[in-house]
Design a protein around this motif. Structure first.
Motif, PDB file in Angstrom:
ATOM      1  N   GLY A  99       0.780  -1.235   0.000  1.00 23.58           N
ATOM      2  CA  GLY A  99       0.000   0.000   0.000  1.00 23.58           C
ATOM      3  C   GLY A  99       0.807   1.278   0.000  1.00 23.58           C
ATOM      4  O   GLY A  99       0.315   2.322  -0.410  1.00 23.58           O
ATOM      5  N   VAL A 100       2.059   1.212   0.407  1.00 24.73           N
ATOM      6  CA  VAL A 100       2.811   2.432   0.645  1.00 24.73           C
ATOM      7  C   VAL A 100       3.256   3.122  -0.646  1.00 24.73           C
ATOM      8  O   VAL A 100       3.470   4.330  -0.667  1.00 24.73           O
ATOM      9  N   LEU A 101       3.395   2.358  -1.733  1.00 23.94           N
ATOM     10  CA  LEU A 101       3.890   2.972  -2.965  1.00 23.94           C
ATOM     11  C   LEU A 101       2.830   3.065  -4.059  1.00 23.94           C
ATOM     12  O   LEU A 101       3.133   3.262  -5.226  1.00 23.94           O
ATOM     13  N   THR A 102       1.576   2.978  -3.658  1.00 24.78           N
ATOM     14  CA  THR A 102       0.475   2.983  -4.622  1.00 24.78           C
ATOM     15  C   THR A 102       0.494   4.218  -5.508  1.00 24.78           C
ATOM     16  O   THR A 102       0.491   4.127  -6.742  1.00 24.78           O
ATOM     17  N   GLU A 103       0.493   5.383  -4.893  1.00 30.48           N
ATOM     18  CA  GLU A 103       0.351   6.619  -5.670  1.00 30.48           C
ATOM     19  C   GLU A 103       1.591   6.915  -6.502  1.00 30.48           C
ATOM     20  O   GLU A 103       1.484   7.330  -7.667  1.00 30.48           O
ATOM     21  N   SER A 104       2.768   6.691  -5.945  1.00 34.00           N
ATOM     22  CA  SER A 104       3.984   6.994  -6.703  1.00 34.00           C
ATOM     23  C   SER A 104       4.133   6.067  -7.904  1.00 34.00           C
ATOM     24  O   SER A 104       4.552   6.498  -8.984  1.00 34.00           O
ATOM     25  N   THR A 105       3.761   4.795  -7.747  1.00 30.75           N
ATOM     26  CA  THR A 105       3.865   3.878  -8.876  1.00 30.75           C
ATOM     27  C   THR A 105       2.817   4.177  -9.936  1.00 30.75           C
ATOM     28  O   THR A 105       3.099   4.107 -11.142  1.00 30.75           O
ATOM     29  N   ALA A 106       1.608   4.530  -9.513  1.00 28.83           N
ATOM     30  CA  ALA A 106       0.583   4.920 -10.485  1.00 28.83           C
ATOM     31  C   ALA A 106       0.999   6.184 -11.231  1.00 28.83           C
ATOM     32  O   ALA A 106       0.730   6.329 -12.432  1.00 28.83           O
ATOM     33  N   LEU A 234       1.799  -0.513 -24.705  1.00 29.84           N
ATOM     34  CA  LEU A 234       1.865  -1.359 -23.517  1.00 29.84           C
ATOM     35  C   LEU A 234       2.730  -0.691 -22.449  1.00 29.84           C
ATOM     36  O   LEU A 234       3.856  -0.267 -22.730  1.00 29.84           O
ATOM     37  N   ILE A 235       2.210  -0.638 -21.222  1.00 30.50           N
ATOM     38  CA  ILE A 235       2.925  -0.046 -20.089  1.00 30.50           C
ATOM     39  C   ILE A 235       3.124  -1.124 -19.027  1.00 30.50           C
ATOM     40  O   ILE A 235       2.177  -1.813 -18.643  1.00 30.50           O
ATOM     41  N   ASN A 236       4.358  -1.273 -18.534  1.00 29.54           N
ATOM     42  CA  ASN A 236       4.635  -2.256 -17.493  1.00 29.54           C
ATOM     43  C   ASN A 236       5.401  -1.627 -16.337  1.00 29.54           C
ATOM     44  O   ASN A 236       6.577  -1.270 -16.473  1.00 29.54           O
ATOM     45  N   THR A 237       4.715  -1.504 -15.202  1.00 29.67           N
ATOM     46  CA  THR A 237       5.366  -1.084 -13.956  1.00 29.67           C
ATOM     47  C   THR A 237       5.184  -2.167 -12.894  1.00 29.67           C
ATOM     48  O   THR A 237       5.372  -1.901 -11.708  1.00 29.67           O
ATOM     49  N   ALA A 238       4.813  -3.379 -13.314  1.00 21.92           N
ATOM     50  CA  ALA A 238       4.548  -4.472 -12.379  1.00 21.92           C
ATOM     51  C   ALA A 238       5.826  -5.274 -12.153  1.00 21.92           C
ATOM     52  O   ALA A 238       6.643  -4.921 -11.299  1.00 21.92           O
ATOM     53  N   ARG A 239       6.010  -6.332 -12.931  1.00 22.04           N
ATOM     54  CA  ARG A 239       7.219  -7.138 -12.885  1.00 22.04           C
ATOM     55  C   ARG A 239       7.588  -7.522 -14.314  1.00 22.04           C
ATOM     56  O   ARG A 239       6.718  -7.885 -15.118  1.00 22.04           O
ATOM     57  N   GLY A 240       8.883  -7.478 -14.623  1.00 17.88           N
ATOM     58  CA  GLY A 240       9.335  -7.704 -15.980  1.00 17.88           C
ATOM     59  C   GLY A 240       8.899  -9.021 -16.592  1.00 17.88           C
ATOM     60  O   GLY A 240       8.445  -9.065 -17.737  1.00 17.88           O
ATOM     61  N   PRO A 241       9.024 -10.156 -15.876  1.00 17.38           N
ATOM     62  CA  PRO A 241       8.707 -11.445 -16.496  1.00 17.38           C
ATOM     63  C   PRO A 241       7.238 -11.656 -16.833  1.00 17.38           C
ATOM     64  O   PRO A 241       6.882 -12.693 -17.397  1.00 17.38           O
ATOM     65  N   ILE A 287      12.027   3.015 -11.166  1.00 18.38           N
ATOM     66  CA  ILE A 287      11.903   4.140 -10.234  1.00 18.38           C
ATOM     67  C   ILE A 287      10.455   4.386  -9.820  1.00 18.38           C
ATOM     68  O   ILE A 287      10.096   5.484  -9.389  1.00 18.38           O
ATOM     69  N   GLY A 288       9.610   3.345  -9.935  1.00 19.51           N
ATOM     70  CA  GLY A 288       8.197   3.522  -9.607  1.00 19.51           C
ATOM     71  C   GLY A 288       7.950   4.083  -8.215  1.00 19.51           C
ATOM     72  O   GLY A 288       7.048   4.893  -8.009  1.00 19.51           O
ATOM     73  N   SER A 289       8.734   3.660  -7.239  1.00 28.02           N
ATOM     74  CA  SER A 289       8.529   4.134  -5.865  1.00 28.02           C
ATOM     75  C   SER A 289       9.544   5.200  -5.461  1.00 28.02           C
ATOM     76  O   SER A 289       9.644   5.542  -4.278  1.00 28.02           O
ATOM     77  N   ALA A 290      10.277   5.734  -6.431  1.00 31.38           N
ATOM     78  CA  ALA A 290      11.415   6.609  -6.105  1.00 31.38           C
ATOM     79  C   ALA A 290      11.004   8.052  -5.857  1.00 31.38           C
ATOM     80  O   ALA A 290      11.331   8.962  -6.615  1.00 31.38           O
ATOM     81  N   THR A 291      10.272   8.257  -4.765  1.00 29.00           N
ATOM     82  CA  THR A 291      10.062   9.613  -4.260  1.00 29.00           C
ATOM     83  C   THR A 291      10.567   9.632  -2.822  1.00 29.00           C
ATOM     84  O   THR A 291      10.592   8.594  -2.141  1.00 29.00           O
ATOM     85  N   PHE A 292      10.957  10.795  -2.355  1.00 26.20           N
ATOM     86  CA  PHE A 292      11.429  10.907  -0.976  1.00 26.20           C
ATOM     87  C   PHE A 292      10.349  10.410  -0.008  1.00 26.20           C
ATOM     88  O   PHE A 292      10.626   9.683   0.952  1.00 26.20           O
ATOM     89  N   GLU A 293       9.099  10.819  -0.282  1.00 27.51           N
ATOM     90  CA  GLU A 293       8.009  10.490   0.637  1.00 27.51           C
ATOM     91  C   GLU A 293       7.761   8.984   0.684  1.00 27.51           C
ATOM     92  O   GLU A 293       7.642   8.393   1.763  1.00 27.51           O
ATOM     93  N   THR A 294       7.697   8.357  -0.484  1.00 28.51           N
ATOM     94  CA  THR A 294       7.392   6.928  -0.524  1.00 28.51           C
ATOM     95  C   THR A 294       8.520   6.105   0.080  1.00 28.51           C
ATOM     96  O   THR A 294       8.284   5.197   0.894  1.00 28.51           O
ATOM     97  N   ARG A 295       9.752   6.398  -0.294  1.00 32.76           N
ATOM     98  CA  ARG A 295      10.861   5.601   0.228  1.00 32.76           C
ATOM     99  C   ARG A 295      11.003   5.764   1.747  1.00 32.76           C
ATOM    100  O   ARG A 295      11.390   4.819   2.447  1.00 32.76           O
TER     101      ARG A 295
END
Length: 319
Positions: A99-106, A234-241, A287-295
């Motif tokens: 739940g913690v990285l929902t908004e940054s990844t979206a 196609l957009i993928n921010t889930a998992r590569g495989p 870098i989906g979760s790479a914000t100061f707030e989320t990390r």
């Protein structure tokens, strides 16, 4: 004697201070990935492991840590790097940061959608290279987003956040997953539940938000990619495989797919041959979760899990 916590890679400042008040905290200084042998050597005798998605937590590592290890705390929502059965057998708690990285990844997913559709990275490269010599009527033609159909594969927290962003662009929304959402939530978000084949055939944009499991490995392979419209993205921010990357490159090279935006890769950090040479893709370095707030929130959640385990309590995010 104070318990020992090993942190496999440095994190943003702040969260570890609470751990340091009650435990000896050892941090691997340097952002390079520890190899399996190095990691096994470093975990010997520890009480808690603060690990990352890049660390493989298997039976051999748990054996090297020893019987006093109480918790493996992942600094991530995904946990396909952890052998949960091995943890269960040894009575070691395993946790994640849901739940913690929902908004940054979206945010990143929608940014990739915009950047790929409107060819923003290509335009940036053109200007920086001094190749922009004035407006032209056919220069960098892209695809509109407003009013188009977005197909969301996996409509958990992040998929739902993606849907909320898409509604602001007046997009029609399809989704698929194992079970439909609660009817009220689906109606609130303007989502229509369909099977995977229907979603692929009808969507102008497809965004992946499903976990990596044996069932979702290569969920989008040759047969599935062939169902997409030639102008689809196609957009993928889930998992590569989740995507067969080699087949994807083939489709992109052959213009059987308009474009792709990726933040994750099948053999990360390596790319499938030919992917980096394509102009119709936008490639980000996970870098989906790479914000100061989320990390910072992720770090605090891992610390909460470790502190609970060290006190003999069930961690709040036990898997």
């Amino acid at each position: 004697m104070r318990p020992t916590v090993f942190v496999t890679r440095p994190i943003i400042q702040g969260p570890l201070d609470r751990l340091a008040a009650v435990a000896e905290v050892q941090v691997h200084e340097g952002d390079e990935l520890l190899g399996p042998d190095e990691l096994r050597a470093r975990v010997a005798g520890i009480d808690a492991l603060f690990c990352h998605l890049t660390d493989r937590i298997d039976d051999a590592l748990l054996e090297a840590a020893g019987p006093q290890l109480r918790i493996v705390a992942n600094y991530a929502v995904g946990y396909n790097n952890i052998d949960l059965e091995a943890c269960r057998r040894r009575g070691v708690a395993a946790t994640n940061t849901p739940g913690v990285l929902t908004e940054s990844t979206a945010d990143i997913a929608f940014a990739l959608l915009l950047a790929t559709a409107r060819r923003l990275v290509e335009g940036d490269r053109m200007v920086r290279a001094g190749q922009f010599d004035g407006w032209g009527p056919q220069m960098l033609l892209g695809h509109e987003i407003a009013g188009k159909t977005l197909g969301i594969i996996g409509c958990g927290r992040i998929g739902q956040a993606m849907a909320r962003r898409a509604r602001g662009f007046g997009m029609s929304l399809l989704y698929t997953q194992r079970r439909p959402l609660d009817g009220d939530l689906g109606r609130e978000l303007g989502l229509s539940y369909v099977d995977l084949d229907t979603l692929l055939a009808q969507s102008d944009f497809i965004s992946l938000h499903c976990p990596l499991t044996p069932e979702t490995h290569h969920l989008l392979g040759r047969a599935q990619l062939a169902r997409l419209k030639p102008e689809a993205i196609l957009i993928n921010t889930a998992r590569g495989p989740v995507v067969d990357e080699k087949v994807l490159v083939e489709f992109l090279q052959g213009k059987r797919l308009a474009g792709a935006g990726f933040d994750v890769y099948e053999e990360e950090p390596r790319l499938a041959p030919g992917l980096a040479e394509l102009d119709n893709v936008v490639l980000l370095p996970h870098i989906g979760s790479a914000t100061f707030e989320t990390r910072r929130r992720m770090g605090e959640m891992v610390v909460d899990n470790i502190l609970a385990a060290l006190q003999g309590l069930r961690p709040p995010n036990a898997l």
